[in-house]
Design a protein around this motif. Structure first.
Motif, PDB file in Angstrom:
ATOM      1  N   LYS A 103     -10.214 -81.400 -19.959  1.00  0.00           N
ATOM      2  CA  LYS A 103     -10.453 -81.296 -18.582  1.00  0.00           C
ATOM      3  C   LYS A 103      -8.939 -80.580 -17.750  1.00  0.00           C
ATOM      4  CE  LYS A 103     -12.306 -83.266 -14.402  1.00  0.00           C
ATOM      5  NZ  LYS A 103     -13.108 -84.465 -13.950  1.00  0.00           N
ATOM      6  N   GLU A 126      -7.846 -77.377 -19.011  1.00  0.00           N
ATOM      7  CA  GLU A 126      -8.698 -76.240 -18.486  1.00  0.00           C
ATOM      8  C   GLU A 126      -8.151 -76.106 -16.900  1.00  0.00           C
ATOM      9  OE1 GLU A 126     -11.106 -73.195 -18.106  1.00  0.00           O
ATOM     10  OE2 GLU A 126     -10.785 -74.206 -19.780  1.00  0.00           O
ATOM     11  N   LYS A 136      -4.961 -74.272 -16.981  1.00  0.00           N
ATOM     12  CA  LYS A 136      -5.247 -72.773 -16.999  1.00  0.00           C
ATOM     13  C   LYS A 136      -5.436 -72.085 -15.909  1.00  0.00           C
ATOM     14  CE  LYS A 136      -5.525 -73.212 -22.076  1.00  0.00           C
ATOM     15  NZ  LYS A 136      -6.379 -72.878 -23.070  1.00  0.00           N
TER      16      LYS A 136
END
Length: 123
Positions: free
Chosen positions: A108, A111, A114
């Motif tokens: 998580k 992500e 990113k």
């Protein structure tokens, strides 16, 4: 990136991940303690099996030794072994669950970083 430069959502996720890691460390420590206890119990049972039925045997009761019977001690130690086995199974399940939570938390965070997300999404 210092703590002051980190977005609040990332700081929050990192704190959650640290808490999960601490939980995992606690469970691992409990498992290690339990393994020592299981080894001590097995050794005690092994030694008791070497004694004859009429031999004097003793057990710890706090800071004193109390005379007992071989059968009572064997029964107590076998019960302790069963309890340890059950506790080990529970700890194993907890460890597996926490490791999965940790992996999910790491994914998580990765992500979110990113994506350059500005806020913490709520589930």
């Amino acid at each position: 990136m210092s703590a002051n430069q980190m977005p609040p959502w990332l700081q929050e996720q990192l704190v959650k991940m640290q808490q999960v890691q601490q939980n995992l460390q606690g469970i691992v420590a409990q498992k290690q303690h339990l393994e020592m206890e299981k080894a001590e119990t097995a050794k005690a049972l092994e030694e008791l099996q070497k004694t004859a039925e009429g031999d004097a045997v003793f057990k710890h009761a706090g800071s004193v030794l109390v005379k007992s019977t071989k059968k009572k001690l064997v029964d107590e130690l076998e019960e302790r072994q069963e309890m340890a086995k059950t506790r080990a199974a529970v700890l194993e399940k907890q460890e597996t669950r926490i490791k999965a939570d940790l992996k999910e938390q790491e994914a998580k965070i990765t992500e979110m970083m990113k994506g350059g997300q500005k806020e913490n999404p709520r589930k």
